[in-house]
Design an enzyme around this catalytic site. Structure first.
Site, PDB file in Angstrom:
ATOM      1  N   PHE A   1     -25.546  41.547  -8.236  1.00 47.58           N
ATOM      2  CA  PHE A   1     -26.692  41.223  -9.078  1.00 47.58           C
ATOM      3  C   PHE A   1     -27.149  42.509  -9.764  1.00 47.58           C
ATOM      4  O   PHE A   1     -27.493  43.480  -9.099  1.00 47.58           O
ATOM      5  CB  PHE A   1     -27.823  40.634  -8.233  1.00 47.58           C
ATOM      6  CG  PHE A   1     -27.327  39.644  -7.210  1.00 47.58           C
ATOM      7  CD1 PHE A   1     -26.604  38.531  -7.585  1.00 47.58           C
ATOM      8  CD2 PHE A   1     -27.559  39.846  -5.863  1.00 47.58           C
ATOM      9  CE1 PHE A   1     -26.133  37.624  -6.647  1.00 47.58           C
ATOM     10  CE2 PHE A   1     -27.102  38.952  -4.911  1.00 47.58           C
ATOM     11  CZ  PHE A   1     -26.384  37.834  -5.309  1.00 47.58           C
TER      12      PHE A   1
ATOM     13  N   ARG B   1     -29.220  42.609 -12.952  1.00 43.52           N
ATOM     14  CA  ARG B   1     -30.446  42.566 -13.742  1.00 43.52           C
ATOM     15  C   ARG B   1     -31.162  41.251 -13.461  1.00 43.52           C
ATOM     16  O   ARG B   1     -30.545  40.206 -13.388  1.00 43.52           O
ATOM     17  CB  ARG B   1     -30.086  42.657 -15.227  1.00 43.52           C
ATOM     18  CG  ARG B   1     -31.221  42.725 -16.171  1.00 43.52           C
ATOM     19  CD  ARG B   1     -30.764  42.983 -17.605  1.00 43.52           C
ATOM     20  NE  ARG B   1     -29.681  43.934 -17.772  1.00 43.52           N
ATOM     21  CZ  ARG B   1     -29.774  45.263 -17.634  1.00 43.52           C
ATOM     22  NH1 ARG B   1     -30.913  45.807 -17.314  1.00 43.52           N
ATOM     23  NH2 ARG B   1     -28.727  46.032 -17.830  1.00 43.52           N
TER      24      ARG B   1
ATOM     25  N   GLU C   1     -18.591  30.791  -8.337  1.00 49.97           N
ATOM     26  CA  GLU C   1     -17.634  29.985  -7.561  1.00 49.97           C
ATOM     27  C   GLU C   1     -17.147  28.782  -8.365  1.00 49.97           C
ATOM     28  O   GLU C   1     -15.953  28.492  -8.408  1.00 49.97           O
ATOM     29  CB  GLU C   1     -18.306  29.501  -6.263  1.00 49.97           C
ATOM     30  CG  GLU C   1     -17.422  28.665  -5.392  1.00 49.97           C
ATOM     31  CD  GLU C   1     -16.549  29.486  -4.468  1.00 49.97           C
ATOM     32  OE1 GLU C   1     -15.546  28.923  -3.987  1.00 49.97           O
ATOM     33  OE2 GLU C   1     -16.854  30.662  -4.224  1.00 49.97           O
TER      34      GLU C   1
END
Length: 138
Positions: A90, A92, A64
């Site tokens: 997400f 890893r 962001e």
């Protein structure tokens, strides 16, 4: 919108880099241009969730901030930007080292922008990918 980089605006962003959320997590700006923003964040205990990996919210917040700064630099003095959607995947787990986030434009128009932010670990492997839509407020 902005064909030239507003150096005053970039100086202001760099001067305020130690404040706010970004400053709180230790975000350091490595590159700021209208077409690309790169930041690094050292991974510490304050960024980890109970399992010892970087909290997913950290990735979302980094995406962001990177997209918002990049979009604001591109828009220049012609208005302000606000985030209206953030979708971060997400990929890893990261437990230590440094995260590097690179934001690049997907779309930049009169009323909105879309930025892609790739976040990698020290090994160069992608840990998360965010897509942030911004509204241009005139």
């Amino acid at each position: 919108m902005s064909e030239t980089v507003d150096n005053e605006f970039i100086t202001m962003i760099r001067a305020g880099a130690g404040a706010g959320f970004g400053g709180g997590i230790g975000m350091e700006y490595l590159e700021i241009t209208p077409d690309r923003v790169v930041v690094s964040v050292a991974v510490g205990p304050h960024l980890l969730q109970p399992y010892g990996i970087v909290h997913g919210g950290v990735y979302c917040a980094i995406a962001e901030e990177v997209a918002s700064v990049a979009g604001a630099v591109w828009l220049g003095g012609e208005g302000k930007v606000v985030g209206v959607n953030n979708s971060t995947d997400f990929l890893r787990a990261v437990t230590e080292g440094t995260l590097t986030a690179t934001g690049t434009p997907v779309h930049r128009g009169r009323t909105q922008q879309l930025w892609r932010v790739e976040i990698t670990g020290d090994d160069g492997r992608t840990a998360a990918v965010g897509q942030v839509r911004l509204a241009n407020l005139q």
